[in-house]
Motif scaffolding. Structure first.
Motif, PDB file in Angstrom:
ATOM      1  N   HIS A 195       3.265 -10.569   6.156  1.00  0.00           N
ATOM      2  CA  HIS A 195       2.045 -10.766   6.695  1.00  0.00           C
ATOM      3  C   HIS A 195       0.982  -9.629   6.628  1.00  0.00           C
ATOM      4  O   HIS A 195       1.711  -8.401   7.247  1.00  0.00           O
ATOM      5  N   ALA A 196      -0.324  -9.423   5.968  1.00  0.00           N
ATOM      6  CA  ALA A 196      -1.084  -8.357   6.012  1.00  0.00           C
ATOM      7  C   ALA A 196      -2.534  -8.800   6.236  1.00  0.00           C
ATOM      8  O   ALA A 196      -2.890 -10.065   5.744  1.00  0.00           O
ATOM      9  N   TRP A 197      -3.104  -8.060   6.806  1.00  0.00           N
ATOM     10  CA  TRP A 197      -4.491  -8.358   7.336  1.00  0.00           C
ATOM     11  C   TRP A 197      -5.627  -6.841   7.318  1.00  0.00           C
ATOM     12  O   TRP A 197      -5.078  -5.935   7.382  1.00  0.00           O
ATOM     13  N   PHE A 198      -6.785  -7.363   6.990  1.00  0.00           N
ATOM     14  CA  PHE A 198      -7.858  -6.293   6.902  1.00  0.00           C
ATOM     15  C   PHE A 198      -8.897  -7.003   7.374  1.00  0.00           C
ATOM     16  O   PHE A 198      -9.446  -8.139   7.377  1.00  0.00           O
ATOM     17  N   ASN A 199      -9.653  -6.119   8.352  1.00  0.00           N
ATOM     18  CA  ASN A 199     -10.775  -6.630   8.968  1.00  0.00           C
ATOM     19  C   ASN A 199     -12.296  -6.643   8.330  1.00  0.00           C
ATOM     20  O   ASN A 199     -13.034  -7.177   8.863  1.00  0.00           O
ATOM     21  N   GLY A 216      -8.909  -6.575  -3.549  1.00  0.00           N
ATOM     22  CA  GLY A 216      -8.617  -5.778  -4.655  1.00  0.00           C
ATOM     23  C   GLY A 216      -8.628  -4.073  -4.341  1.00  0.00           C
ATOM     24  O   GLY A 216      -7.725  -3.477  -4.794  1.00  0.00           O
ATOM     25  N   ASP A 217      -9.544  -3.998  -3.513  1.00  0.00           N
ATOM     26  CA  ASP A 217      -9.828  -2.329  -2.959  1.00  0.00           C
ATOM     27  C   ASP A 217      -8.323  -2.053  -1.884  1.00  0.00           C
ATOM     28  O   ASP A 217      -8.007  -0.934  -2.175  1.00  0.00           O
ATOM     29  N   TRP A 218      -7.851  -2.814  -0.984  1.00  0.00           N
ATOM     30  CA  TRP A 218      -7.176  -2.580  -0.190  1.00  0.00           C
ATOM     31  C   TRP A 218      -5.599  -2.933  -0.162  1.00  0.00           C
ATOM     32  O   TRP A 218      -4.651  -2.471   0.537  1.00  0.00           O
ATOM     33  N   ALA A 219      -5.175  -3.956  -1.085  1.00  0.00           N
ATOM     34  CA  ALA A 219      -4.140  -4.241  -1.257  1.00  0.00           C
ATOM     35  C   ALA A 219      -3.249  -3.188  -1.879  1.00  0.00           C
ATOM     36  O   ALA A 219      -2.109  -2.992  -1.601  1.00  0.00           O
ATOM     37  N   CYS A 220      -3.920  -2.249  -2.454  1.00  0.00           N
ATOM     38  CA  CYS A 220      -3.123  -1.004  -3.075  1.00  0.00           C
ATOM     39  C   CYS A 220      -2.850  -0.213  -2.092  1.00  0.00           C
ATOM     40  O   CYS A 220      -1.868   0.527  -2.385  1.00  0.00           O
ATOM     41  N   HIS A 221      -3.287  -0.100  -0.887  1.00  0.00           N
ATOM     42  CA  HIS A 221      -2.689   0.402   0.336  1.00  0.00           C
ATOM     43  C   HIS A 221      -1.719  -0.534   1.378  1.00  0.00           C
ATOM     44  O   HIS A 221      -0.636  -0.168   1.043  1.00  0.00           O
ATOM     45  N   MET A 265       6.528  -2.698  10.871  1.00  0.00           N
ATOM     46  CA  MET A 265       4.926  -2.725  11.084  1.00  0.00           C
ATOM     47  C   MET A 265       4.244  -1.553  10.351  1.00  0.00           C
ATOM     48  O   MET A 265       4.763  -0.555  10.810  1.00  0.00           O
ATOM     49  N   THR A 266       3.360  -1.595   9.906  1.00  0.00           N
ATOM     50  CA  THR A 266       2.262  -0.551   9.334  1.00  0.00           C
ATOM     51  C   THR A 266       0.904  -0.836   9.705  1.00  0.00           C
ATOM     52  O   THR A 266       0.590  -1.890  10.094  1.00  0.00           O
ATOM     53  N   GLY A 267       0.101   0.157   9.535  1.00  0.00           N
ATOM     54  CA  GLY A 267      -1.220  -0.051   9.408  1.00  0.00           C
ATOM     55  C   GLY A 267      -1.817  -0.481   8.120  1.00  0.00           C
ATOM     56  O   GLY A 267      -1.243  -1.091   7.443  1.00  0.00           O
ATOM     57  N   GLY A 268      -3.161  -0.234   7.989  1.00  0.00           N
ATOM     58  CA  GLY A 268      -3.651  -0.533   6.679  1.00  0.00           C
ATOM     59  C   GLY A 268      -3.278   0.199   5.405  1.00  0.00           C
ATOM     60  O   GLY A 268      -3.170  -0.485   4.487  1.00  0.00           O
ATOM     61  N   ARG A 269      -2.528   1.260   5.943  1.00  0.00           N
ATOM     62  CA  ARG A 269      -1.931   2.081   4.989  1.00  0.00           C
ATOM     63  C   ARG A 269      -0.344   2.178   5.389  1.00  0.00           C
ATOM     64  O   ARG A 269      -0.207   2.103   6.603  1.00  0.00           O
ATOM     65  N   PRO A 270       0.528   2.646   4.482  1.00  0.00           N
ATOM     66  CA  PRO A 270       1.860   2.727   5.081  1.00  0.00           C
ATOM     67  C   PRO A 270       2.412   3.961   5.645  1.00  0.00           C
ATOM     68  O   PRO A 270       3.543   3.929   6.069  1.00  0.00           O
ATOM     69  N   GLY A 283       1.586   1.379 -10.732  1.00  0.00           N
ATOM     70  CA  GLY A 283       0.362   0.934 -10.163  1.00  0.00           C
ATOM     71  C   GLY A 283      -0.433  -0.316 -10.827  1.00  0.00           C
ATOM     72  O   GLY A 283      -1.090  -1.231 -10.206  1.00  0.00           O
ATOM     73  N   ALA A 284      -0.116  -0.550 -12.163  1.00  0.00           N
ATOM     74  CA  ALA A 284      -0.633  -1.877 -12.798  1.00  0.00           C
ATOM     75  C   ALA A 284      -0.053  -3.114 -12.132  1.00  0.00           C
ATOM     76  O   ALA A 284      -0.695  -4.169 -11.958  1.00  0.00           O
ATOM     77  N   GLY A 285       1.188  -2.783 -11.907  1.00  0.00           N
ATOM     78  CA  GLY A 285       1.878  -4.116 -11.275  1.00  0.00           C
ATOM     79  C   GLY A 285       1.302  -4.444  -9.891  1.00  0.00           C
ATOM     80  O   GLY A 285       1.100  -5.635  -9.554  1.00  0.00           O
ATOM     81  N   LEU A 286       1.192  -3.434  -9.289  1.00  0.00           N
ATOM     82  CA  LEU A 286       0.553  -3.554  -7.774  1.00  0.00           C
ATOM     83  C   LEU A 286      -0.762  -4.194  -7.777  1.00  0.00           C
ATOM     84  O   LEU A 286      -0.914  -4.997  -7.062  1.00  0.00           O
ATOM     85  N   THR A 287      -1.605  -3.610  -8.797  1.00  0.00           N
ATOM     86  CA  THR A 287      -2.890  -4.094  -8.950  1.00  0.00           C
ATOM     87  C   THR A 287      -2.908  -5.505  -9.327  1.00  0.00           C
ATOM     88  O   THR A 287      -3.725  -6.362  -8.834  1.00  0.00           O
ATOM     89  N   GLU A 288      -1.912  -5.724 -10.472  1.00  0.00           N
ATOM     90  CA  GLU A 288      -1.949  -7.184 -10.920  1.00  0.00           C
ATOM     91  C   GLU A 288      -1.626  -8.135  -9.689  1.00  0.00           C
ATOM     92  O   GLU A 288      -2.481  -9.196  -9.615  1.00  0.00           O
ATOM     93  N   MET A 289      -0.767  -8.069  -9.090  1.00  0.00           N
ATOM     94  CA  MET A 289      -0.326  -8.764  -7.918  1.00  0.00           C
ATOM     95  C   MET A 289      -1.636  -9.105  -7.200  1.00  0.00           C
ATOM     96  O   MET A 289      -1.929 -10.242  -6.705  1.00  0.00           O
ATOM     97  N   ALA A 290      -2.505  -7.986  -6.916  1.00  0.00           N
ATOM     98  CA  ALA A 290      -3.827  -8.358  -6.093  1.00  0.00           C
ATOM     99  C   ALA A 290      -4.752  -9.167  -6.805  1.00  0.00           C
ATOM    100  O   ALA A 290      -5.384  -9.840  -6.209  1.00  0.00           O
ATOM    101  N   LEU A 291      -4.831  -8.837  -8.152  1.00  0.00           N
ATOM    102  CA  LEU A 291      -6.078  -9.596  -8.840  1.00  0.00           C
ATOM    103  C   LEU A 291      -5.612 -11.005  -9.177  1.00  0.00           C
ATOM    104  O   LEU A 291      -6.493 -11.740  -9.353  1.00  0.00           O
TER     105      LEU A 291
END
Length: 469
Positions: free
Chosen positions: A196-200, A261-266, A355-360, A414-422
């Motif tokens: 589970h991941a969340w951003f405000n 797209g902005d915060w998933a990379c974190h 558990m982490t915050g918005g960044r790991p 990083g491309a794989g991480l970003t692709e997941m988000a996109l």
């Protein structure tokens, strides 16, 4: 727009040194003294944060003054806004200034070792490709690119041109993300099947998102000093409106990749790396609060997405839930927290959860405080090398100078991480369940959406086609 020619120069053998930047009048730049010449494209906003990080060796603890890194020099500054450019050029009086990165590369290719790309999402790809074609090392602010074809092309280009490359998701250099992976790899968490991941955000009252009265927004006079045509770059022409510049472009799907797209990379970096997630098979919108009249143009007010990942080797299938716009997972007693914070991530393990915050960076195992303190004191086997000072800028610099390995968050990673988000951004944008065939880079259940896998670009802005022969 004038189409600047792009010369195909062969890279010289051996890695060109690149390190943190130094104010240009403090050192001379020669290959034999190991100083790296940097070109900064996009000098305000995140660009400012990046060049400040790159020129910094340390901070004087007593005076709080910046101690400059003697191994780097900024030789070129490029920005489409003359006012921002003029302000930053006062810090680097010997650096040459440009508004068009193509002119900069044409004129200064012999003097540049590495290019730092901190432009809006829709122009990351063009700047980065133009730099790599000339054998320049590249550091790119996240997210890496605006569409999936661009991401795959950047991976090809990094291998083809053989340059040092790094995605600027700072947390990947942290001890925290290494802790998470080590806990998972060593079996402390047990199998993880749920994340589970969340951003405000998005916050439409802040500086990054805005709702126009109509789409496209009405035409307004272009501010003095801004080259609007260059700002648009590969994106289709449209009238200027202050709702785009500065920063607020990220809320328009045609230009940015929204909050996800902005915060998933974190926020999703730790589970992506630890669980070797790859691209999702399915992303399904569970909740979508849409903008009336322009739902596929403006980022959603709030959203919940369910990502489904199949079995990866001996790793079990994973369901990952992303919440934004004030939405959060329902709190559970076993998470030992009265209230979930504004941003965060939980990997639910069969033995133990993390558990982490918005960044790991601040990762912790979910256990009573006394047990957690005892666990940290006892320690665990650290199998992953740490990055000195947890500093991604020095990681990039040291790699170029031959003093360290390739950065951890390379384009391949990083491309794989970003692709997941996109893939998730596409499901969010069109409010449709996306079934994604990663091998063939296609949406299988809504073929009309494949037009967004590789978006059209304006004449003079095509890059990377030669790598797909």
């Amino acid at each position: 727009m004038k189409n600047i020619s792009r010369r195909n120069f062969l890279r010289t053998s051996g890695a060109v040194a690149a390190g943190a930047i130094v104010l240009p009048n403090l050192v001379s730049c020669t290959k034999k003294n190991g100083i790296v010449n940097l070109a900064i494209v996009g000098v305000g906003g995140r660009g400012s944060g990046n060049w400040k990080g790159l020129i910094t060796e340390s901070y004087n603890k007593q005076t709080k003054e910046r101690v400059l890194n003697p191994n780097v020099r900024v030789v070129a500054l490029c920005d489409v806004d003359a006012n921002i450019l003029a302000g930053v050029s006062k810090t680097f009086p010997e650096a040459k200034t440009f508004k068009d990165f193509r002119v900069m590369l044409d004129n200064m290719h012999k003097d540049i070792d590495a290019v730092i790309v901190s432009t809006p999402d829709h122009t990351h790809f063009a700047v980065t490709m133009a730099a790599m074609e000339l054998g320049k090392h590249v550091y790119v602010e996240k997210p890496l690119a605006h569409n999936i074809w661009q991401l795959r092309t950047l991976v090809k280009a990094a291998k083809h041109y053989g340059v040092i490359n790094q995605l600027g998701n700072q947390g990947h250099a942290s001890d925290g993300i290494r802790n998470v992976k080590e806990w998972y790899d060593s079996g402390i968490l047990g199998e993880v099947k749920e994340v589970h991941a969340w951003f405000n955000g998005p916050d439409f009252k802040g500086n990054y998102f805005v709702k126009p009265d109509a789409y496209p927004p009405t035409s307004q006079p272009v501010p003095e000093g801004l080259d609007w045509d260059l700002w648009l770059g590969p994106a289709k022409e449209r009238p200027f409106n202050k709702c785009y510049v500065p920063r607020r472009w990220r809320g328009f799907y045609e230009l940015g990749n929204a909050e996800l797209g902005d915060w998933a990379c974190h926020t999703l970096d730790a589970p992506y790396w630890s669980l070797e997630l790859g691209s999702p098979n399915v992303v399904e919108p569970i909740l979508s609060v849409r903008n009336e009249g322009m739902p596929d143009k403006i980022v959603t007010d709030s959203s919940v997405l369910k990502f489904e990942f199949g079995q990866r080797g001996n790793k079990a299938p994973v369901t990952l839930n992303w919440y934004e716009g004030g939405e959060k997972p329902e709190n559970r007693p076993e998470w030992l927290t009265k209230e979930l914070g504004g941003n965060g991530m939980i990997m639910v393990g069969e033995k133990m959860s993390v558990m982490t915050g918005g960044r790991p960076n601040d990762a912790r195992l979910i256990m009573p405080k006394e047990e957690w303190q005892a666990f940290k004191k006892k320690g665990w086997e650290q199998s992953i090398p740490r990055i000195p000072e947890q500093n991604q800028y020095k990681e990039f610099i040291n790699a170029i100078r031959g003093e360290g390995p390739m950065p951890g968050s390379t384009f391949e990673y990083g491309a794989g991480l970003t692709e997941m988000a996109l893939v998730g951004v596409m499901a969010q944008r069109f409010d449709k369940r996306i079934e994604f065939d990663a091998k063939n880079m296609k949406v299988t259940n809504h073929p009309e959406l494949n037009a967004y896998i590789k978006e059209p670009v304006r004449k003079g802005w095509a890059y990377g086609e030669n790598l797909w022969g």
